[in-house]
Design an enzyme around this catalytic site. Structure first.
Site, PDB file in Angstrom:
ATOM      1  CB  ILE A 476     -15.020  -1.356  -3.332  1.00 48.69           C
ATOM      2  CG1 ILE A 476     -13.837  -0.426  -3.046  1.00 48.69           C
ATOM      3  CG2 ILE A 476     -16.312  -0.728  -2.826  1.00 48.69           C
ATOM      4  CD1 ILE A 476     -13.903   0.896  -3.820  1.00 48.69           C
ATOM      5  CB  ILE A 636       1.401   0.234   6.988  1.00 51.86           C
ATOM      6  CG1 ILE A 636       2.054   1.266   6.067  1.00 51.86           C
ATOM      7  CG2 ILE A 636       0.821  -0.929   6.182  1.00 51.86           C
ATOM      8  CD1 ILE A 636       1.138   1.874   5.031  1.00 51.86           C
ATOM      9  CE  LYS A 640      -0.319 -12.329   1.774  1.00 52.64           C
ATOM     10  NZ  LYS A 640      -0.368 -13.680   2.349  1.00 52.64           N
ATOM     11  CB  THR A 641      -4.637  -5.870   2.624  1.00 53.49           C
ATOM     12  OG1 THR A 641      -4.367  -5.458   3.960  1.00 53.49           O
ATOM     13  CG2 THR A 641      -5.250  -7.260   2.640  1.00 53.49           C
ATOM     14  CD  GLN A 645      -6.106   0.438  -0.643  1.00 45.66           C
ATOM     15  OE1 GLN A 645      -5.613   0.272   0.463  1.00 45.66           O
ATOM     16  NE2 GLN A 645      -7.227   1.088  -0.817  1.00 45.66           N
ATOM     17  CD  GLU A 712      -9.572   7.793  -3.588  1.00 42.71           C
ATOM     18  OE1 GLU A 712      -9.687   7.937  -4.806  1.00 42.71           O
ATOM     19  OE2 GLU A 712     -10.440   7.249  -2.874  1.00 42.71           O
TER      20      GLU A 712
HETATM   21 MO1  MOS Z   1     -13.152   6.410  -4.652  1.00 39.82          MO
HETATM   22  S1  MOS Z   1     -13.248   7.415  -6.446  1.00 39.82           S
HETATM   23  O1  MOS Z   1     -13.568   7.647  -3.627  1.00 39.82           O
HETATM   24  O2  MOS Z   1     -14.133   5.041  -4.822  1.00 39.82           O
END
Ligand code: MOS
Length: 745
Positions: A476, A636, A640-641, A645, A712
């Site tokens: 995503i 890690i 870079k990514t 994030q 998160e």
């Molecule tokens: Mo996340 S809120 O588990 O996409």
């Protein structure tokens, strides 16, 4: 620890493997699949928040150019997996997922009531504007504070003794009243909506033999496959879900939402492939949101700064028909060593659509309140907020009485404080100003639970020496394919350019959706074991060719070749090994999942954020001028990514703290901020340089790659750190987000 600077992350720093196709427009997103015969669906949504549909006047819409069908609850073909509607129709009881075009009732403003299918999207939109609906309106309740007295223990919790959302107490529930230094305060976060740039979209295609393919924006192709198979009563393998590229989601794509089912219904009914794209306004009522939540926190400590009691109560909003539960108060049980802790969680059903998980769900909400309260108590103690947290550092999990699998939060605090120069913070608010702006420092801790789900991956070595790795995982935005490529490259000793990672298709090996920061811990482990298995097969084949590679020797892989040892200069290429054995390809497929370690250790990601703000003393404008964020998420995988994030999480946290607020006009039960003019999110000019640091030490107990979730933890706590910095700058404690100028003047 590896030496890191923000600009020069350590060696593991692969650029996005799909960066080029994304920025050149070559990547195909859900709305972009060109299927022959495609027609377009547009949803017509309710303009009342509660009541029922009395009648439709469809005459004008039906005769509008290009219209192929108008679907409502009156003519929708039944969804086979749903029970037949009751006659006479009854309102859905609490605890039922919303069913689109199922009954005449209106449960929330913006609910789909009709769907136009037309030959072009423009014609569908025009016809949608001609649909007339008459309603039997009923009084609605959408105002949180006015209804808070109706908050109750969720039905789910009443039914399940073992629910993690049960009331919790350790120690003495009355201890707070006896603490020497006490604070008690209420914190409010408004409804906030995930607003990825790409709206939700689907292209639904039925094929001969009752087979369904959907190109759908979601966070889990396998779970969407399962949910659609169930709704349409199809064997799982008759449903394929394709979603390789996603323009952001933040949790809005974890569930299959009504518009997805609606598009599949439409395609079935008109016997044509159907595309449905939500309008920006529909994004506010169709795919969930972070729920309005009010929390009360009571904190007590001794004069020495030792925490004695925490009581944390949270009330979250949900819909009338369905419950959404989140971890609002649970982090409080775990984060600090405190002998007496009580948490309670309640839900308030309103005439709104159901909320859902939004980045750091529950924890981002809860840690705003707890970390604000910690700052308030530190000030009452006249103690440095970081020192106060160190004083109450939990050396083991105080909730489960288990050792941590690993915890380097102390190292995070030290590194973050050093990089931020926290020692320059003044205890008294309003002590520092620069260029006419009040300057303040704030910090907060964060934690997020470790989630690892059973995951499969397949690795295939081809005759040309390239490797394809597959898993039905998702991206995503964090760069899943890049991280997985790095894991595979590391195990196989190959150049990343010769590895291709395939994801986002339900026909690939079974993997969880991308949520709960679980992708690297789960799927990364599967990719690791599949590549290890492939390497083992390759070494066995090499051993048959040459004594040097026989089992038990020191054979290694590097540069796409097998060597007898680290020093050996004479290698055997992977391609030659396949050729020698007359193989076109070599495959390894593996599954990876948690074991007994789950009961032996408590597993969390940890982090902290340090924030500097400047506040204009007259206008109340808040600028975030500096952020240092530091996380301990084990190893890690790709700096870079990962760094991107973390930056994204901080930006989300700044939005939460200062801007994001879905404002409702309660006369109509309708959001009035339902576009980017009304719903403010940070832009580049709002965001300073963000420094990101990791401890980068593998957690050897969690999985074979030693890596925990990052998605998160990057946002959890940020809003608290900003609010604490605003207090330090101004002496004003803002307990209701967002911290807009009107609250500071
Ligand atoms: Mo996340 S809120 O588990 O996409």
């Amino acid at each position: 620890m590896k030496k890191q600077t923000p600009d020069n992350p350590a060696d593991n720093s692969l650029s996005r493997v799909d960066g080029h196709v994304k920025v050149t427009g070559a990547a195909t997103y859900s709305a972009e699949y060109a299927v022959p015969g495609l027609v377009h669906a547009v949803l017509v949504t309710s303009t009342i928040a509660r009541g029922s549909i009395k009648a439709f006047d469809l005459q004008e819409a039906e005769t509008a150019p290009g219209v192929l069908a108008i679907i409502t609850h009156l003519n929708a073909q039944p969804v086979p997996g749903w029970p037949a509607p009751k006659q006479p129709a009854e309102r859905a009881p609490a605890g039922t997922a919303f069913r689109v075009f199922y009954d005449p009732f209106i449960y929330f403003d913006g609910q789909p009531v009709a769907m136009i299918v037309a030959d072009t999207r423009e014609r569908a939109l025009h016809a949608a504007s001609l649909v007339r609906v008459t309603y039997q309106q009923e009084p609605h309740q959408t105002h949180f504070e006015k209804n808070i007295g109706k908050a109750a223990i969720p039905l789910n919790v009443q039914r399940s003794k073992n629910s993690p959302f049960q009331d919790y107490t350790r120690g003495n529930a009355g201890a707070w009243a006896q603490a020497e230094i006490r604070i008690e305060a209420e914190y409010t976060i408004p409804t906030q909506h995930h607003q990825p740039l790409e709206p939700h979209a689907i292209v639904a295609v039925w094929e001969a033999g009752d087979k369904l393919t959907v190109y759908d924006k979601n966070q889990g192709v396998k779970s969407a496959q399962g949910q659609l198979a169930q709704a349409f009563k199809l064997p799982r393998e008759h449903v394929q879900v394709v979603s390789p590229y996603i323009g952001g989601a933040f949790g809005s794509g974890i569930r299959v939402w009504p518009h997805t089912v609606a598009a599949v219904m439409a395609a079935k009914q008109v016997r044509r492939p159907v595309k449905l794209v939500l309008g920006r306004e529909q994004m506010f009522t169709s795919v969930g949101y972070r729920p309005y939540t009010v929390q009360k926190i009571s904190l007590g400590a001794g004069k020495n700064g030792q925490l004695q009691a925490i009581v944390h109560e949270g009330v979250g909003q949900t819909s009338m028909y369905e419950e959404h539960l989140e971890r609002t108060v649970q982090g409080t049980r775990t984060i600090y060593a405190c002998p007496n802790v009580t948490t309670r969680y309640r839900l308030l059903p309103l005439d709104v659509n159901t909320p859902t998980w939004m980045r750091g769900p529950g924890d981002a909400t809860g840690m705003f309140a707890l970390e604000s309260a910690m700052d308030e108590l530190a000030f009452a103690l006249q103690m440095d907020p970081l020192e106060f947290r160190l004083k109450n550092y939990a050396e083991s999990d105080p909730e489960r009485n288990l050792p941590w699998s690993a915890k380097a939060l102390r190292e995070c605090y030290a590194l973050g404080a050093e990089k931020f120069r926290w020692e320059n913070r003044q205890m008294q608010p309003r002590a520092v100003s620069r260029n006419g702006m009040l300057v303040g420092y704030g910090m907060a801790s964060s934690l997020y639970g470790f989630h690892r789900h059973p995951s499969k991956a397949r690795a295939v070595l081809r005759a040309d020496g390239s490797v394809t790795v597959q898993s039905a995982t998702m991206d995503i935005g964090p760069g899943t394919g890049t991280a997985m490529t790095r894991i595979a490259a590391g195990v196989l000793g190959m150049n990343a350019k010769k590895i291709r990672f395939e994801l986002g298709h339900s026909a690939l090996p079974d993997a969880p959706g991308q949520n709960g920061s679980s992708t690297i811990p789960s799927v990364g482990s599967a990719v690791y074991v599949a590549c290890e298995s492939l390497k083992g097969k390759l070494l066995a084949l090499a051993g048959e060719m040459d004594e040097r590679f026989k089992a038990g020797r020191q054979a290694v892989v590097r540069d796409g070749q097998v060597f007898g040892s680290d020093e050996d200069k004479d290698g055997l290429s992977f391609a030659d090994i396949l050729k020698h054995h007359h193989l076109n390809e070599l495959e390894a497929a593996e599954e990876s999942k948690s074991g007994a370690e789950r009961d032996q250790y408590s597993m969390y990601s940890f982090g902290c954020h340090f924030v500097e703000v400047q506040v204009h003393p007259l206008t109340g404008e808040v600028r975030v001028t500096r952020v240092v964020t530091c996380a301990d998420v084990g190893a890690i995988i790709n700096h870079k990514t990962a760094r991107s994030q973390s930056i994204g999480g901080v930006v989300g946290g700044i939005g939460m703290a200062l801007m994001e607020h879905s404002e409702m006009d309660h006369r109509f039960g309708r959001y009035v901020t339902s576009d980017f003019a009304g719903y403010h999110i940070p832009v580049h000019a709002d965001i300073p340089a963000i420094e990101v640091y990791y401890i980068d030490k593998p957690d050897v107990h969690v999985n074979p790659i030693g890596s925990k979730g990052l998605g998160e933890i990057a946002i959890v706590g940020v809003a608290g750190a900003v609010a604490n910095a605003v207090f330090n700058a101004t002496g004003r404690r803002i307990r209701t987000l967002p911290i807009t100028p009107d609250k500071l003047i």
